[in-house]
Design a protein around this motif. Sequence first.
Motif, short mmCIF file in Angstrom:
data_model
loop_
_atom_site.label_atom_id
_atom_site.label_comp_id
_atom_site.label_asym_id
_atom_site.label_seq_id
_atom_site.Cartn_x
_atom_site.Cartn_y
_atom_site.Cartn_z
N GLY A 133 0.71 -1.17 0.13
CA GLY A 133 -0.15 0.27 -0.17
C GLY A 133 0.92 0.98 -0.33
O GLY A 133 0.21 2.17 -0.68
N ILE A 134 2.47 1.57 0.43
CA ILE A 134 2.93 2.57 0.81
C ILE A 134 3.22 3.05 -0.57
O ILE A 134 3.27 3.98 -0.86
CB ILE A 134 3.48 2.37 1.48
N GLU A 135 3.74 1.01 -1.37
CA GLU A 135 4.17 1.41 -2.39
C GLU A 135 3.21 2.98 -3.14
O GLU A 135 4.35 3.56 -4.28
CB GLU A 135 4.52 0.51 -3.23
N LYS A 136 2.20 2.52 -3.39
CA LYS A 136 1.20 3.65 -3.96
C LYS A 136 1.33 4.63 -4.17
O LYS A 136 0.33 5.52 -4.02
CB LYS A 136 -0.02 2.23 -4.19
N ALA A 137 1.61 5.09 -2.30
CA ALA A 137 1.30 6.72 -2.15
C ALA A 137 2.49 7.24 -2.10
O ALA A 137 2.93 8.12 -1.76
CB ALA A 137 1.29 6.19 -0.30
N HIS A 142 -3.90 7.77 -7.24
CA HIS A 142 -5.08 7.88 -6.92
C HIS A 142 -5.17 7.18 -4.81
O HIS A 142 -4.48 6.59 -5.18
CB HIS A 142 -6.23 7.76 -7.50
N LEU A 143 -6.05 7.78 -4.24
CA LEU A 143 -6.16 7.22 -2.85
C LEU A 143 -6.77 5.91 -2.93
O LEU A 143 -6.34 5.17 -2.37
CB LEU A 143 -7.17 8.05 -1.75
N ARG A 144 -7.54 5.45 -3.73
CA ARG A 144 -7.90 4.13 -3.85
C ARG A 144 -6.83 2.61 -4.48
O ARG A 144 -6.61 1.86 -4.03
CB ARG A 144 -9.13 4.10 -4.39
N ASP A 145 -6.23 2.94 -5.22
CA ASP A 145 -4.25 2.84 -4.82
C ASP A 145 -4.36 2.24 -4.11
O ASP A 145 -3.33 1.28 -4.21
CB ASP A 145 -3.50 3.51 -6.33
N ILE A 146 -3.99 2.55 -2.92
CA ILE A 146 -2.97 2.40 -2.11
C ILE A 146 -4.28 0.69 -1.60
O ILE A 146 -3.87 -0.11 -0.95
CB ILE A 146 -3.13 3.30 -0.67
N GLY A 147 -5.50 1.08 -1.51
CA GLY A 147 -6.36 0.05 -1.09
C GLY A 147 -6.52 -1.13 -1.71
O GLY A 147 -6.82 -1.95 -1.11
N PHE A 148 -6.12 -0.60 -3.24
CA PHE A 148 -6.55 -2.11 -3.76
C PHE A 148 -5.45 -2.77 -3.95
O PHE A 148 -5.21 -4.32 -4.23
CB PHE A 148 -6.47 -1.19 -5.71
N ALA A 149 -3.96 -2.02 -3.76
CA ALA A 149 -2.57 -2.49 -2.87
C ALA A 149 -2.81 -3.66 -2.55
O ALA A 149 -2.82 -4.68 -1.93
CB ALA A 149 -1.74 -1.89 -3.07
#
Length: 253
Positions: A133-137, A142-149
């Motif tokens: 998740g951190i990698e996507k931050a 987008h915010l939901r990229d974190i949750g998706f990962a």
Amino acid sequence: MIFYKTEEEIDLMSKSNNLVARTLGEISKAIAPGVSTLSLDKIAEEYIRDNGAKPAFLGYDGFPNTLCISINNQVVHGVPSSYELKEGDIVSCDCGVLLNGFYGDSAYTFSVGTVKPEIQQLLRVTKEALYKGIEKAVEGNHLRDIGFAIQKHAEKNDYSVVREMVGHGIGKSLHEDPQVPNYGRQGRGLKLRDGLVLAIEPMINLGKRDIYQEDDGWTIVTADGQASAHFEHTIVVRKGKAQILSGFEFIEE
């Protein structure tokens, strides 16, 4: 309202999160069979106060303690008590501090002695999901990229993601906008910008994702009684790579 932090504010938040990391390091030295969760709470409160800070959770919405300590099938918000840790338990310790006007927040799920291989695997995957998740931050995502990962990694390993409890923005308040779900669709939600500080905290269940709140009004448990793991870092959205303000190095050294 979303507050983007200045470099000066991020420097102050780095100090508060470093104290959280060091507090979790102190707790890790004491975790063993026969140790009560209330004694861990006392260690944390004394250490935080000795370092010129205040426990962030103590009194927050009436919460009675310094740490949220959640055992085995408890997901989050467990209340420290006379319960003594047992060989094979897992124990999530969530710690927050207020220092120099800014909050720090981090959580780690510890093994007590030797833990069953399937539980050890749950801890490993949940921690991996946090870093996915951190990698996507990063700026531009987008915010939901974190949750998706996070969701993708958990479900790939046949675990389920708690939906009702989420991460959050953090700064001069313990909980700020935006909320940070641990699931979601890619490319959705707020576009991430440099200087946004988030507490990312996957809560991953060995069994089904359903949860409920116990009669104490705080403790969240899995509905099927199976184990749950929880890891959390406070991070800054940056260009290219997120900056982690908290850390597990004092636990793992």
